[in-house]
Design a protein around this motif. Structure first.
Motif, PDB file in Angstrom:
ATOM      1  N   PRO A 160       0.820  -1.214   0.000  1.00  0.00           N
ATOM      2  CA  PRO A 160       0.000   0.000   0.000  1.00  0.00           C
ATOM      3  C   PRO A 160       0.854   1.265   0.000  1.00  0.00           C
ATOM      4  CG  PRO A 160       0.064  -0.905   2.196  1.00  0.00           C
ATOM      5  CD  PRO A 160       0.805  -1.884   1.314  1.00  0.00           C
ATOM      6  N   ILE A 161       0.272   2.328  -0.485  1.00  0.00           N
ATOM      7  CA  ILE A 161       0.929   3.635  -0.480  1.00  0.00           C
ATOM      8  C   ILE A 161       0.580   4.372   0.814  1.00  0.00           C
ATOM      9  CG2 ILE A 161       1.065   5.878  -1.634  1.00  0.00           C
ATOM     10  CD1 ILE A 161       0.294   4.501  -4.220  1.00  0.00           C
ATOM     11  N   ASP A 162       1.587   4.884   1.485  1.00  0.00           N
ATOM     12  CA  ASP A 162       1.380   5.673   2.692  1.00  0.00           C
ATOM     13  C   ASP A 162       0.670   6.971   2.301  1.00  0.00           C
ATOM     14  OD1 ASP A 162       1.604   6.685   5.309  1.00  0.00           O
ATOM     15  OD2 ASP A 162       3.515   7.648   4.826  1.00  0.00           O
ATOM     16  N   THR A 163      -0.589   7.099   2.695  1.00  0.00           N
ATOM     17  CA  THR A 163      -1.448   8.156   2.163  1.00  0.00           C
ATOM     18  C   THR A 163      -2.107   8.968   3.260  1.00  0.00           C
ATOM     19  OG1 THR A 163      -1.938   6.791   0.236  1.00  0.00           O
ATOM     20  CG2 THR A 163      -3.446   8.613   0.687  1.00  0.00           C
ATOM     21  N   LEU A 164      -2.004  10.280   3.143  1.00  0.00           N
ATOM     22  CA  LEU A 164      -2.729  11.182   4.020  1.00  0.00           C
ATOM     23  C   LEU A 164      -4.007  11.614   3.317  1.00  0.00           C
ATOM     24  CD1 LEU A 164      -3.159  13.085   6.419  1.00  0.00           C
ATOM     25  CD2 LEU A 164      -1.746  14.777   5.222  1.00  0.00           C
ATOM     26  N   LEU A 165      -5.142  11.174   3.831  1.00  0.00           N
ATOM     27  CA  LEU A 165      -6.423  11.698   3.369  1.00  0.00           C
ATOM     28  C   LEU A 165      -6.739  12.900   4.249  1.00  0.00           C
ATOM     29  CD1 LEU A 165      -8.970  11.662   1.696  1.00  0.00           C
ATOM     30  CD2 LEU A 165      -9.928   9.956   3.258  1.00  0.00           C
ATOM     31  N   TRP A 166      -6.628  14.064   3.643  1.00  0.00           N
ATOM     32  CA  TRP A 166      -6.730  15.331   4.365  1.00  0.00           C
ATOM     33  C   TRP A 166      -8.043  15.980   3.982  1.00  0.00           C
ATOM     34  CZ3 TRP A 166      -2.338  19.507   3.806  1.00  0.00           C
ATOM     35  CH2 TRP A 166      -2.046  20.047   5.074  1.00  0.00           C
ATOM     36  N   ASN A 181     -11.956   2.333   4.657  1.00  0.00           N
ATOM     37  CA  ASN A 181     -12.119   1.038   4.007  1.00  0.00           C
ATOM     38  C   ASN A 181     -11.967   1.133   2.489  1.00  0.00           C
ATOM     39  OD1 ASN A 181     -12.602  -1.105   5.979  1.00  0.00           O
ATOM     40  ND2 ASN A 181     -14.351   0.113   6.606  1.00  0.00           N
ATOM     41  N   LEU A 182     -12.448   2.209   1.907  1.00  0.00           N
ATOM     42  CA  LEU A 182     -12.274   2.417   0.473  1.00  0.00           C
ATOM     43  C   LEU A 182     -10.788   2.532   0.131  1.00  0.00           C
ATOM     44  CD1 LEU A 182     -15.135   5.003  -0.166  1.00  0.00           C
ATOM     45  CD2 LEU A 182     -15.045   2.675  -1.070  1.00  0.00           C
ATOM     46  N   LEU A 183     -10.063   3.290   0.953  1.00  0.00           N
ATOM     47  CA  LEU A 183      -8.629   3.464   0.713  1.00  0.00           C
ATOM     48  C   LEU A 183      -7.874   2.144   0.872  1.00  0.00           C
ATOM     49  CD1 LEU A 183      -8.036   6.848   2.553  1.00  0.00           C
ATOM     50  CD2 LEU A 183      -7.809   6.450   0.104  1.00  0.00           C
ATOM     51  N   ALA A 184      -8.138   1.446   1.948  1.00  0.00           N
ATOM     52  CA  ALA A 184      -7.429   0.190   2.198  1.00  0.00           C
ATOM     53  C   ALA A 184      -7.686  -0.817   1.080  1.00  0.00           C
ATOM     54  CB  ALA A 184      -7.854  -0.391   3.536  1.00  0.00           C
ATOM     55  N   HIS A 185      -8.910  -0.852   0.592  1.00  0.00           N
ATOM     56  CA  HIS A 185      -9.282  -1.816  -0.440  1.00  0.00           C
ATOM     57  C   HIS A 185      -8.566  -1.541  -1.763  1.00  0.00           C
ATOM     58  CE1 HIS A 185     -11.849  -4.702  -2.506  1.00  0.00           C
ATOM     59  NE2 HIS A 185     -12.076  -3.795  -3.427  1.00  0.00           N
ATOM     60  N   THR A 186      -8.280  -0.286  -2.029  1.00  0.00           N
ATOM     61  CA  THR A 186      -7.685   0.086  -3.316  1.00  0.00           C
ATOM     62  C   THR A 186      -6.184   0.324  -3.255  1.00  0.00           C
ATOM     63  OG1 THR A 186      -8.476   2.351  -2.861  1.00  0.00           O
ATOM     64  CG2 THR A 186      -9.782   1.006  -4.366  1.00  0.00           C
ATOM     65  N   GLY A 187      -5.555  -0.015  -2.116  1.00  0.00           N
ATOM     66  CA  GLY A 187      -4.096   0.009  -2.069  1.00  0.00           C
ATOM     67  C   GLY A 187      -3.468   1.207  -1.399  1.00  0.00           C
ATOM     68  N   PHE A 188      -4.178   1.804  -0.441  1.00  0.00           N
ATOM     69  CA  PHE A 188      -3.644   2.953   0.280  1.00  0.00           C
ATOM     70  C   PHE A 188      -3.667   2.658   1.787  1.00  0.00           C
ATOM     71  CE2 PHE A 188      -5.773   4.367  -3.558  1.00  0.00           C
ATOM     72  CZ  PHE A 188      -4.832   5.191  -4.167  1.00  0.00           C
ATOM     73  N   ALA A 189      -2.641   3.094   2.486  1.00  0.00           N
ATOM     74  CA  ALA A 189      -2.565   2.934   3.941  1.00  0.00           C
ATOM     75  C   ALA A 189      -2.715   4.302   4.591  1.00  0.00           C
ATOM     76  CB  ALA A 189      -1.229   2.310   4.344  1.00  0.00           C
ATOM     77  N   SER A 192      -2.386   8.840   8.746  1.00  0.00           N
ATOM     78  CA  SER A 192      -2.802   9.379  10.041  1.00  0.00           C
ATOM     79  C   SER A 192      -2.997   8.271  11.075  1.00  0.00           C
ATOM     80  CB  SER A 192      -4.090  10.183   9.878  1.00  0.00           C
ATOM     81  OG  SER A 192      -5.095   9.409   9.233  1.00  0.00           O
ATOM     82  N   ALA A 193      -3.589   7.156  10.659  1.00  0.00           N
ATOM     83  CA  ALA A 193      -3.833   6.059  11.601  1.00  0.00           C
ATOM     84  C   ALA A 193      -2.523   5.484  12.115  1.00  0.00           C
ATOM     85  CB  ALA A 193      -4.658   4.973  10.928  1.00  0.00           C
ATOM     86  N   ALA A 194      -1.512   5.411  11.251  1.00  0.00           N
ATOM     87  CA  ALA A 194      -0.217   4.881  11.661  1.00  0.00           C
ATOM     88  C   ALA A 194       0.458   5.774  12.697  1.00  0.00           C
ATOM     89  CB  ALA A 194       0.693   4.722  10.445  1.00  0.00           C
TER      90      ALA A 194
END
Length: 268
Positions: A160-166, A181-189, A192-194
């Motif tokens: 997955p790509i380390d992604t900030l959904l801002w 869940n949409l992000l995780a399903h399509t290959g994004f981590a 912020s949660a990390a």
């Protein structure tokens, strides 16, 4: 007359309001919930959905396509407006004001509530809940099949790509949300949660620059989320994402998956 009959029944029995009257074999519906708006617009029979919520007329808040929302009148959500339309039932969210609910039920209008969904299965359940109210099972299964097909086609199996959904206001989503869940399903981590940030946590620009992700998905229009300095951070990709794709299930899910899949494909 419907309101008067309900009041008389309440006075006589001192308990429940009169059951709603159903016109033919299809109940007429007013929706006060923007997520239900989008679903009902697809699964209701012609003429069955009398009005949608005013949120769906606002491009900044609507999960519906503008052309689709334009097909329906809207209400501001007051009991007076709804009662004037004389629907058989109202679909609202679980936060409907008790006074509004009491007024609607007192007028003989059935009230159904829908909650917030956080994944595909919950969204499919919500669709079937609404379809049971419309009586249009085939329409509901068509929508459910389209969503399931889009979900299966967009699954990503790889790092997955380390992604900030801002999001608007500089906030981030929680892990148990539809957006996550949409992000995780399509290959994004979730970046912020990390870092231990939960639903609605505020993330300032300075912190993003000090600890940048691989990708920023900006789902808002304010200056902080699109600051030019983000373009000068080595290795940081930046993409815009329509925030209206992130809050509702139903027909919004295939659109959100298509956009995320396109962004993921550009990453290689």
């Amino acid at each position: 007359m419907k309101a008067l009959a309900a009041v008389l029944l309440l006075l006589a029995g001192g308990c429940a309001a009169a059951p709603p009257h159903f016109a033919g074999d299809r109940a007429t519906i007013v929706s006060l919930n923007p997520c239900a708006d989008a679903i009902l617009a697809e699964v209701a029979a012609p003429g069955q959905l009398l009005a949608i919520s005013h949120y769906s007329k606002d491009p900044a808040a609507s999960s519906m396509e503008a052309g689709q929302a334009a097909r329906f009148p809207a209400t501001g959500g007051t009991a007076e407006e709804v009662i004037a339309l004389a629907p058989d039932m109202v679909v609202a969210d679980i936060f409907l004001a008790p006074a509004t609910r009491a007024a609607l039920e007192g007028a003989g209008i059935r009230v159904e509530t829908v909650g917030i969904v956080s994944d595909l299965d919950q969204s499919l359940t919500q669709i079937r809940q609404l379809v049971a109210l419309t009586g249009e099972g085939a329409r509901g299964e068509t929508l459910a099949a389209r969503m399931t097909e889009a979900w299966e086609a967009s699954a990503f199996d790889g790092p997955p790509i380390d992604t900030l959904l801002w999001q608007e206001g500089g906030i981030v989503p929680g892990e148990a949300t539809l957006a996550a869940n949409l992000l995780a399903h399509t290959g994004f981590a979730l970046h912020s949660a990390a870092r231990g940030l939960g639903q609605g946590a505020y993330l300032p620009l300075e912190q993003v620059l000090a600890d940048p992700p691989e990708l920023v998905l900006a789902a808002g229009d304010e200056r902080m989320l699109s600051h030019p300095v983000l373009g000068r951070v080595d290795g940081l990709r930046y993409e815009r994402l329509d925030g209206n794709l992130l809050f509702c299930g139903g027909p919004t899910i295939p659109r959100a998956l298509a956009r995320l899949r396109a962004i993921r494909a550009q990453a290689g």
